[in-house]
Design a protein around this motif. Structure first.
Motif, mmCIF file in Angstrom:
data_model
loop_
_atom_site.group_PDB
_atom_site.id
_atom_site.type_symbol
_atom_site.label_atom_id
_atom_site.label_comp_id
_atom_site.label_asym_id
_atom_site.label_seq_id
_atom_site.Cartn_x
_atom_site.Cartn_y
_atom_site.Cartn_z
ATOM 1 N N LEU A 156 21.394 43.746 -8.461
ATOM 2 C CA LEU A 156 20.627 44.921 -8.899
ATOM 3 C C LEU A 156 20.066 44.716 -10.298
ATOM 4 O O LEU A 156 18.870 44.938 -10.544
ATOM 5 C CB LEU A 156 21.532 46.164 -8.882
ATOM 6 C CG LEU A 156 20.925 47.437 -9.465
ATOM 7 C CD1 LEU A 156 19.845 47.988 -8.543
ATOM 8 C CD2 LEU A 156 22.020 48.487 -9.677
ATOM 9 N N PHE B 241 16.072 44.059 -9.870
ATOM 10 C CA PHE B 241 15.328 45.298 -10.111
ATOM 11 C C PHE B 241 15.076 45.567 -11.593
ATOM 12 O O PHE B 241 14.040 46.101 -11.966
ATOM 13 C CB PHE B 241 16.057 46.483 -9.480
ATOM 14 C CG PHE B 241 16.002 46.500 -7.979
ATOM 15 C CD1 PHE B 241 14.870 46.929 -7.311
ATOM 16 C CD2 PHE B 241 17.077 46.054 -7.229
ATOM 17 C CE1 PHE B 241 14.806 46.931 -5.929
ATOM 18 C CE2 PHE B 241 17.030 46.041 -5.840
ATOM 19 C CZ PHE B 241 15.893 46.478 -5.187
ATOM 20 N N GLU C 15 11.000 51.571 -5.862
ATOM 21 C CA GLU C 15 12.108 50.702 -6.244
ATOM 22 C C GLU C 15 13.345 51.523 -6.602
ATOM 23 O O GLU C 15 14.481 51.102 -6.338
ATOM 24 C CB GLU C 15 11.721 49.817 -7.431
ATOM 25 C CG GLU C 15 10.729 48.725 -7.085
ATOM 26 C CD GLU C 15 10.557 47.728 -8.214
ATOM 27 O OE1 GLU C 15 11.364 47.758 -9.153
ATOM 28 O OE2 GLU C 15 9.611 46.920 -8.150
ATOM 29 N N THR D 112 16.973 51.243 -4.952
ATOM 30 C CA THR D 112 18.132 51.008 -5.823
ATOM 31 C C THR D 112 19.247 52.007 -5.549
ATOM 32 O O THR D 112 20.416 51.632 -5.416
ATOM 33 C CB THR D 112 17.718 51.095 -7.311
ATOM 34 O OG1 THR D 112 16.713 50.115 -7.579
ATOM 35 C CG2 THR D 112 18.913 50.862 -8.219
#
Length: 280
Positions: free
Chosen positions: A46, A50, A9, A13
């Motif tokens: 984001l 995330f 991840e 990102t």
């Protein structure tokens, strides 16, 4: 795991942030929009997807981070536009004080009333802006020239107020306003790049220094600015802004308007959908 985030991840990102910087920098130079129309939705997605941050916090931090990221991008775009003779210094001088006042009011409003409603406001205003540009790409300007000093002051105040609230540089609203007042499209875009500096510099400072960091904010957040995200985005956006200016110089004004409008519509629709989903 790194910083509490799975490695896969984290890679996604970082890649997303770098891509965001490339696109935002290029569009800042091409369209004079400061990059905020890319930064705000990217950061918002984001932080919520995330980092699983509450949308009310995510949108405000995305706004503050966007303003910080736009400083070098706007400087790079403004310098390139000025060198190509696309900046109307008379407009900048007439608008400067009113823009600073508008930024102050906009930041205060977002500070005390910030939250998911800003997502709806961002999406709504930008969609209307894009539709107006799409359907009026070939239309004659609504006015023969800019209004007098008082009228320009009101315009500058409103542009700066809404732009600072939404985390955009001012160019998104400045370009259609100048076009409507018979300012040539390339001149409108060049001038809007300079306008962005009067929004993002004081706006970022106020968001960084005059706000308490929200509880559960993304890691690396100070005040209402996430400096880690900004550090990833700023270098590439700064380098890509002059490329956008060079490409835009050879594009027809009508085509430039349509590119601006389509990009704006896509991003705004995504933000509006996100805001509606939160309340529904």
């Amino acid at each position: 795991m790194l910083l509490g985030i799975p490695f896969s991840e984290l890679v996604i990102t970082l890649f997303s942030l770098l891509l965001c910087g490339v696109i935002a920098g290029f569009l800042a130079g091409l369209l004079g929009v400061g990059g905020g129309i890319i930064f705000v939705p990217c950061f918002y997605i984001l932080f919520t997807v995330f980092f699983h941050i509450d949308p009310n916090i995510a949108i405000v931090v995305a706004t503050g981070t966007s303003l910080l990221c736009m400083i070098p991008t706007s400087i790079s775009a403004a310098r390139s536009q000025y060198k190509k003779g696309n900046t109307d210094l008379a407009v900048i001088k007439a608008w400067s004080v009113f823009m600073l006042l508008g930024v102050l009011v906009g930041i205060m409003v977002s500070k005390f009333f910030g939250g998911a409603w800003l997502t709806l406001l961002f999406g709504s205003i930008m969609i209307l802006n894009s539709l107006n540009t799409i359907f009026r790409a070939k239309a004659k300007p609504a006015f023969e020239s800019l209004p007098g000093k008082f009228g320009q002051g009101i315009i500058a105040f409103c542009i700066a107020c809404f732009s600072s609230m939404l985390g955009i540089g001012g160019g998104t609203l400045t370009v259609p306003v100048l076009n409507a007042c018979s300012v040539e499209p390339h001149k409108s875009i060049g001038t809007s790049s300079a306008v962005s500096l009067f929004v993002c510099v004081p706006g970022a400072i106020l968001m960084l220094l005059t706000n308490t960091t929200p509880e559960h904010a993304p890691i690396g957040t100070f005040g209402l600015v996430n400096v880690l995200a900004a550090a990833c985005v700023i270098p590439v956006s700064y380098l890509c802004a002059p490329l956008g200016v060079s490409v835009g110089k050879g594009i027809k004004p009508v085509t430039l308007k349509r590119i601006f409008a389509v990009a704006l519509f896509i991003i705004s629709a995504r933000m509006l959908y996100s805001g509606l989903s939160y309340y529904l």
